[in-house]
Design a protein around this motif. Structure first.
Motif, short mmCIF file in Angstrom:
data_model
loop_
_atom_site.label_atom_id
_atom_site.label_comp_id
_atom_site.label_asym_id
_atom_site.label_seq_id
_atom_site.Cartn_x
_atom_site.Cartn_y
_atom_site.Cartn_z
N SER A 12 0.80 -1.33 0.28
CA SER A 12 -0.22 0.01 0.00
C SER A 12 1.31 1.07 0.02
CB SER A 12 -0.48 -0.32 1.00
OG SER A 12 -1.44 1.07 1.50
N ARG A 13 -0.03 2.40 -0.85
CA ARG A 13 1.20 3.07 -0.78
C ARG A 13 0.82 4.13 0.33
NH1 ARG A 13 2.09 5.74 -6.47
NH2 ARG A 13 3.36 7.26 -5.06
N GLY A 14 -0.71 4.24 1.05
CA GLY A 14 -1.42 4.90 1.94
C GLY A 14 -2.11 5.93 2.00
N PHE A 15 -2.91 5.45 0.23
CA PHE A 15 -4.21 6.41 0.20
C PHE A 15 -4.63 5.80 -0.96
CE2 PHE A 15 -0.41 7.21 -3.21
CZ PHE A 15 -1.58 7.81 -3.92
N GLY A 16 -6.17 5.88 -1.07
CA GLY A 16 -6.93 5.42 -1.65
C GLY A 16 -7.96 6.07 -2.34
N PHE A 17 -9.11 5.83 -3.12
CA PHE A 17 -10.47 6.72 -3.77
C PHE A 17 -11.25 5.77 -3.39
CE2 PHE A 17 -5.92 7.84 -6.16
CZ PHE A 17 -6.34 9.31 -6.19
N VAL A 18 -12.43 6.51 -2.90
CA VAL A 18 -14.09 5.72 -3.32
C VAL A 18 -14.07 6.56 -4.06
CG1 VAL A 18 -15.59 5.21 -1.66
CG2 VAL A 18 -13.00 5.53 -1.13
N ASP A 19 -15.23 6.07 -4.42
CA ASP A 19 -16.39 6.16 -5.70
C ASP A 19 -18.22 6.34 -5.28
OD1 ASP A 19 -15.02 6.96 -6.86
OD2 ASP A 19 -14.31 5.33 -8.35
N MET A 20 -18.51 7.78 -4.88
CA MET A 20 -19.64 7.34 -4.70
C MET A 20 -20.37 8.64 -4.94
SD MET A 20 -18.67 7.48 -0.10
CE MET A 20 -20.58 6.74 0.62
N GLU A 21 -22.09 8.49 -5.43
CA GLU A 21 -23.17 9.32 -5.42
C GLU A 21 -22.79 10.64 -5.03
OE1 GLU A 21 -24.49 9.09 -8.19
OE2 GLU A 21 -23.55 6.56 -7.96
N ASP A 22 -22.97 11.57 -5.59
CA ASP A 22 -22.94 12.96 -4.91
C ASP A 22 -22.79 13.26 -3.62
OD1 ASP A 22 -21.59 13.99 -7.77
OD2 ASP A 22 -23.56 14.99 -7.96
N ALA A 23 -24.96 12.53 -3.53
CA ALA A 23 -25.34 13.33 -2.17
C ALA A 23 -24.21 12.08 -0.88
CB ALA A 23 -26.97 12.22 -1.78
N ASP A 24 -24.57 10.67 -1.75
CA ASP A 24 -23.69 10.02 -0.47
C ASP A 24 -22.42 10.17 0.03
OD1 ASP A 24 -25.57 8.22 -0.20
OD2 ASP A 24 -25.26 7.00 -1.85
N ALA A 25 -21.23 11.21 -1.18
CA ALA A 25 -20.19 11.35 -0.94
C ALA A 25 -19.99 12.77 0.21
CB ALA A 25 -19.92 11.69 -2.43
N GLU A 26 -21.25 13.73 0.00
CA GLU A 26 -21.30 15.02 0.52
C GLU A 26 -21.23 13.92 1.86
OE1 GLU A 26 -19.93 18.00 -0.13
OE2 GLU A 26 -19.87 16.80 -2.08
N LYS A 27 -22.20 13.25 2.99
CA LYS A 27 -22.64 12.81 3.74
C LYS A 27 -21.38 11.77 4.27
CE LYS A 27 -26.68 10.94 3.10
NZ LYS A 27 -27.22 9.82 2.92
N ALA A 28 -20.42 11.75 3.66
CA ALA A 28 -18.91 10.53 4.01
C ALA A 28 -18.19 11.33 4.30
CB ALA A 28 -19.03 10.06 3.19
N ILE A 29 -18.19 12.93 3.45
CA ILE A 29 -16.81 14.19 3.96
C ILE A 29 -16.71 14.80 5.09
CG2 ILE A 29 -15.77 15.81 3.10
CD1 ILE A 29 -16.79 15.12 -0.17
N ALA A 30 -18.21 14.79 4.75
CA ALA A 30 -18.33 15.82 6.89
C ALA A 30 -18.49 14.21 7.60
CB ALA A 30 -19.78 15.98 6.41
N ALA A 31 -19.02 13.37 7.65
CA ALA A 31 -17.93 12.53 8.47
C ALA A 31 -17.28 11.86 8.68
CB ALA A 31 -19.51 11.43 8.71
N MET A 32 -16.01 12.07 8.21
CA MET A 32 -15.20 11.13 7.85
C MET A 32 -13.28 12.74 7.09
SD MET A 32 -15.79 8.05 7.99
CE MET A 32 -13.45 7.43 7.13
N SER A 33 -14.13 13.76 7.78
CA SER A 33 -13.13 14.54 7.50
C SER A 33 -12.23 14.49 8.90
CB SER A 33 -13.64 15.97 7.34
OG SER A 33 -12.62 16.99 7.26
N GLY A 34 -11.05 14.12 9.19
CA GLY A 34 -10.41 14.61 10.33
C GLY A 34 -10.17 12.91 10.72
N TYR A 35 -11.14 12.09 10.95
CA TYR A 35 -11.32 10.40 10.67
C TYR A 35 -10.08 9.94 11.56
CZ TYR A 35 -12.71 5.88 12.03
OH TYR A 35 -13.16 4.77 12.16
N LYS A 36 -9.70 10.00 12.12
CA LYS A 36 -8.53 8.15 12.47
C LYS A 36 -9.14 6.18 12.47
CE LYS A 36 -6.04 12.14 14.09
NZ LYS A 36 -4.58 12.84 13.30
N TRP A 37 -8.19 6.75 11.56
CA TRP A 37 -8.25 4.62 10.85
C TRP A 37 -7.83 4.23 12.44
CZ3 TRP A 37 -10.35 3.17 6.55
CH2 TRP A 37 -10.47 1.72 6.50
#
Length: 67
Positions: free
Chosen positions: A42-67
């Motif tokens: 792994s290079r430590g990054f990736g990409f997730v494809d989502m529909e626009d409305a779901d992506a906005e929810k994910a961005i708001a919830a995951m911003s600053g999230y520690k895995w």
């Protein structure tokens, strides 16, 4: 559809784990962790494809999230 960049992933994270985490916020079309073409690690990054409305929810919830 939006493609979200996801950085600072742990080296041990898998495509399935990434998809499962973002599926909490909506339908995930695809999730992939970028790997080094020579070592396959792994290079430590990736990409997730989502529909626009779901992506906005994910961005708001995951911003600053520690895995």
């Amino acid at each position: 559809m939006k493609s979200l960049f996801v950085g600072n992933l742990p080296w041990s994270a898998t495509d399935e784990e990434l998809k499962a985490k973002f599926a909490e916020f909506g339908n995930v079309i695809s999730a992939r962790i970028i790997t080094d073409k020579f070592s396959g690690k792994s290079r430590g990054f990736g990409f997730v494809d989502m529909e626009d409305a779901d992506a906005e929810k994910a961005i708001a919830a995951m911003s600053g999230y520690k895995w």
